[in-house]
Design a protein around this motif. Structure first.
Motif, mmCIF file in Angstrom:
data_model
loop_
_atom_site.group_PDB
_atom_site.id
_atom_site.type_symbol
_atom_site.label_atom_id
_atom_site.label_comp_id
_atom_site.label_asym_id
_atom_site.label_seq_id
_atom_site.Cartn_x
_atom_site.Cartn_y
_atom_site.Cartn_z
ATOM 1 N N GLY A 155 -15.454 6.294 5.830
ATOM 2 C CA GLY A 155 -15.009 5.492 4.691
ATOM 3 C C GLY A 155 -14.524 6.341 3.539
ATOM 4 N N VAL A 156 -15.238 7.413 3.242
ATOM 5 C CA VAL A 156 -14.841 8.313 2.147
ATOM 6 C C VAL A 156 -13.495 8.964 2.464
ATOM 7 N N VAL A 157 -13.314 9.397 3.702
ATOM 8 C CA VAL A 157 -12.049 10.030 4.095
ATOM 9 C C VAL A 157 -10.895 9.034 3.994
ATOM 10 N N LEU A 158 -11.096 7.815 4.487
ATOM 11 C CA LEU A 158 -10.037 6.805 4.404
ATOM 12 C C LEU A 158 -9.704 6.447 2.958
ATOM 13 N N ILE A 159 -10.701 6.374 2.120
ATOM 14 C CA ILE A 159 -10.456 6.079 0.706
ATOM 15 C C ILE A 159 -9.701 7.228 0.050
ATOM 16 N N ALA A 160 -10.074 8.459 0.364
ATOM 17 C CA ALA A 160 -9.365 9.617 -0.191
ATOM 18 C C ALA A 160 -7.911 9.649 0.261
ATOM 19 N N ILE A 161 -7.661 9.330 1.516
ATOM 20 C CA ILE A 161 -6.288 9.290 2.015
ATOM 21 C C ILE A 161 -5.499 8.177 1.329
ATOM 22 N N THR A 162 -6.132 7.029 1.149
ATOM 23 C CA THR A 162 -5.466 5.901 0.492
ATOM 24 C C THR A 162 -5.102 6.250 -0.951
ATOM 25 N N ALA B 41 -4.647 9.292 -2.131
ATOM 26 C CA ALA B 41 -3.619 10.328 -2.101
ATOM 27 C C ALA B 41 -2.238 9.753 -1.815
ATOM 28 N N LEU B 42 -2.190 8.714 -0.999
ATOM 29 C CA LEU B 42 -0.901 8.112 -0.664
ATOM 30 C C LEU B 42 -0.487 7.010 -1.626
ATOM 31 N N GLY B 43 -1.368 6.691 -2.586
ATOM 32 C CA GLY B 43 -1.042 5.693 -3.589
ATOM 33 C C GLY B 43 -1.130 4.264 -3.083
ATOM 34 N N GLY B 44 -1.958 4.037 -2.087
ATOM 35 C CA GLY B 44 -2.098 2.699 -1.520
ATOM 36 C C GLY B 44 -3.061 1.837 -2.312
ATOM 37 N N SER B 45 -3.226 0.594 -1.870
ATOM 38 C CA SER B 45 -4.124 -0.353 -2.510
ATOM 39 C C SER B 45 -5.562 -0.029 -2.118
ATOM 40 N N LEU B 46 -6.378 0.168 -3.112
ATOM 41 C CA LEU B 46 -7.739 0.628 -2.889
ATOM 42 C C LEU B 46 -8.753 -0.498 -2.853
#
Length: 137
Positions: free
Chosen positions: A43-50, A52-57
């Protein structure tokens, strides 16, 4: 003729869920702790990637929030009592339900969250986990 000799016997250390040396955390509790830690790390990795890519958190964070709530409980598995086990089971079931909404919406954690949190809850429901959390300290 019976093949009863080939079946595991109750009390046999190799097969019995109940037997663990005094002071050693049973495999069910260690497994639940490991699965909860890995689910949180994913979950932490996916949130960090999101981020970084400027996606909806928002939806992603909401999906992993119950899994993150397991972390403080997992840290108490060594010294915590039965209330810690019951709280962890409750949070894992809640996380399983929240993850199931991800299946419908296509957002994480989805099926992986259902399986991981379901495994945590089921491992903590085992008699060896109950024995570990209700032991004398």
């Amino acid at each position: 003729m019976s093949n009863a000799a080939a079946l595991p016997q109750t009390g046999d250390d190799l097969y019995d869920d109940e037997v663990s040396p005094h002071g050693v955390m049973p495999g069910t509790v260690r497994g639940a702790r490991l699965i909860a830690a890995v689910a949180t790390a994913v979950g932490v990795v996916l949130i960090a990637i999101t981020v970084a890519l400027g996606g909806s958190l928002g939806a992603l964070l909401a999906g992993y929030l119950p899994s993150f709530a397991l972390v403080p409980l997992v840290l108490l598995f060594r010294q915590g009592g039965d209330l810690v086990r019951k709280a962890a089971i409750g949070v894992a079931v809640l996380a399983c339900l929240v993850s199931s909404t991800g299946i419908l919406t296509g957002l994480p954690p989805g099926v992986v969250g259902v399986v991981a949190n379901g495994a945590v809850a089921s491992m903590l429901l085992r008699p060896s986990a109950r024995t570990w959390f209700t032991r004398q300290r």
